[in-house]
Scaffold this motif. Sequence first.
Motif, PDB file in Angstrom:
ATOM      1  N   UNK A   1       0.820  -1.221   0.000  1.00 47.40           N
ATOM      2  CA  UNK A   1       0.000   0.000   0.000  1.00 47.40           C
ATOM      3  C   UNK A   1       0.850   1.265   0.000  1.00 47.40           C
ATOM      4  N   UNK A   2       1.944   1.247   0.741  1.00 43.91           N
ATOM      5  CA  UNK A   2       2.728   2.479   0.899  1.00 43.91           C
ATOM      6  C   UNK A   2       3.930   2.575  -0.032  1.00 43.91           C
ATOM      7  N   UNK A   3       4.451   1.423  -0.466  1.00 39.25           N
ATOM      8  CA  UNK A   3       5.663   1.440  -1.275  1.00 39.25           C
ATOM      9  C   UNK A   3       5.440   0.930  -2.697  1.00 39.25           C
ATOM     10  N   UNK A   4       4.324   0.236  -2.893  1.00 44.85           N
ATOM     11  CA  UNK A   4       4.022  -0.301  -4.215  1.00 44.85           C
ATOM     12  C   UNK A   4       4.650  -1.657  -4.488  1.00 44.85           C
ATOM     13  N   UNK A   5       5.319  -2.220  -3.498  1.00 46.59           N
ATOM     14  CA  UNK A   5       5.934  -3.544  -3.617  1.00 46.59           C
ATOM     15  C   UNK A   5       6.087  -4.100  -2.205  1.00 46.59           C
ATOM     16  N   UNK A   6       6.054  -5.425  -2.080  1.00 41.43           N
ATOM     17  CA  UNK A   6       6.260  -6.004  -0.753  1.00 41.43           C
ATOM     18  C   UNK A   6       7.510  -6.881  -0.758  1.00 41.43           C
ATOM     19  N   UNK A   7       7.975  -7.229   0.435  1.00 39.85           N
ATOM     20  CA  UNK A   7       9.225  -7.966   0.535  1.00 39.85           C
ATOM     21  C   UNK A   7       9.145  -9.344  -0.104  1.00 39.85           C
ATOM     22  N   UNK A   8       7.965  -9.925  -0.187  1.00 42.34           N
ATOM     23  CA  UNK A   8       7.809 -11.205  -0.875  1.00 42.34           C
ATOM     24  C   UNK A   8       8.093 -11.093  -2.363  1.00 42.34           C
ATOM     25  N   UNK A   9       7.646  -9.999  -2.965  1.00 45.78           N
ATOM     26  CA  UNK A   9       7.906  -9.776  -4.388  1.00 45.78           C
ATOM     27  C   UNK A   9       9.395  -9.560  -4.632  1.00 45.78           C
ATOM     28  N   UNK A  10      10.055  -8.868  -3.732  1.00 42.19           N
ATOM     29  CA  UNK A  10      11.503  -8.654  -3.864  1.00 42.19           C
ATOM     30  C   UNK A  10      12.228  -9.996  -3.759  1.00 42.19           C
ATOM     31  N   UNK A  11      11.807 -10.838  -2.820  1.00 40.91           N
ATOM     32  CA  UNK A  11      12.427 -12.152  -2.661  1.00 40.91           C
ATOM     33  C   UNK A  11      12.202 -13.012  -3.904  1.00 40.91           C
ATOM     34  N   UNK A  12      10.995 -12.955  -4.468  1.00 40.16           N
ATOM     35  CA  UNK A  12      10.700 -13.729  -5.675  1.00 40.16           C
ATOM     36  C   UNK A  12      11.573 -13.267  -6.839  1.00 40.16           C
ATOM     37  N   UNK A  13      11.722 -11.962  -6.989  1.00 38.04           N
ATOM     38  CA  UNK A  13      12.576 -11.421  -8.042  1.00 38.04           C
ATOM     39  C   UNK A  13      14.017 -11.889  -7.857  1.00 38.04           C
ATOM     40  N   UNK A  14      14.507 -11.808  -6.634  1.00 36.99           N
ATOM     41  CA  UNK A  14      15.881 -12.224  -6.354  1.00 36.99           C
ATOM     42  C   UNK A  14      16.056 -13.717  -6.618  1.00 36.99           C
ATOM     43  N   UNK A  15      15.057 -14.500  -6.268  1.00 35.39           N
ATOM     44  CA  UNK A  15      15.122 -15.941  -6.516  1.00 35.39           C
ATOM     45  C   UNK A  15      15.161 -16.263  -7.996  1.00 35.39           C
TER      46      UNK A  15
END
Length: 80
Positions: free
Chosen positions: A56-70
């Motif tokens: 809601x506040x950043x437009x991305x969540x840490x799960x999406x960042x982890x998925x991208x990194x994976x």
Amino acid sequence: MRVGATRAISADDAYVVGLLHDVELLVLNQHFGAAYWAMLDAREDSDEPLAALEEAQLGIDHGAVAAFAGRASARGAWSD
């Protein structure tokens, strides 16, 4: 080692996952800086899950960042 009902991973992979657990939080902090800390402070007054507040506040969540990194890691994006 069994993970869930259908996946098995090696002990080495499990160890690396443990080391890197929540590293995406550091990535979000590095990218968003003060805005990320403000969102974390605001979370103390909320019952919303962290991922929902991040989205809601950043437009991305840490799960999406982890998925991208994976995915990047699986493609060898960070290999020598």
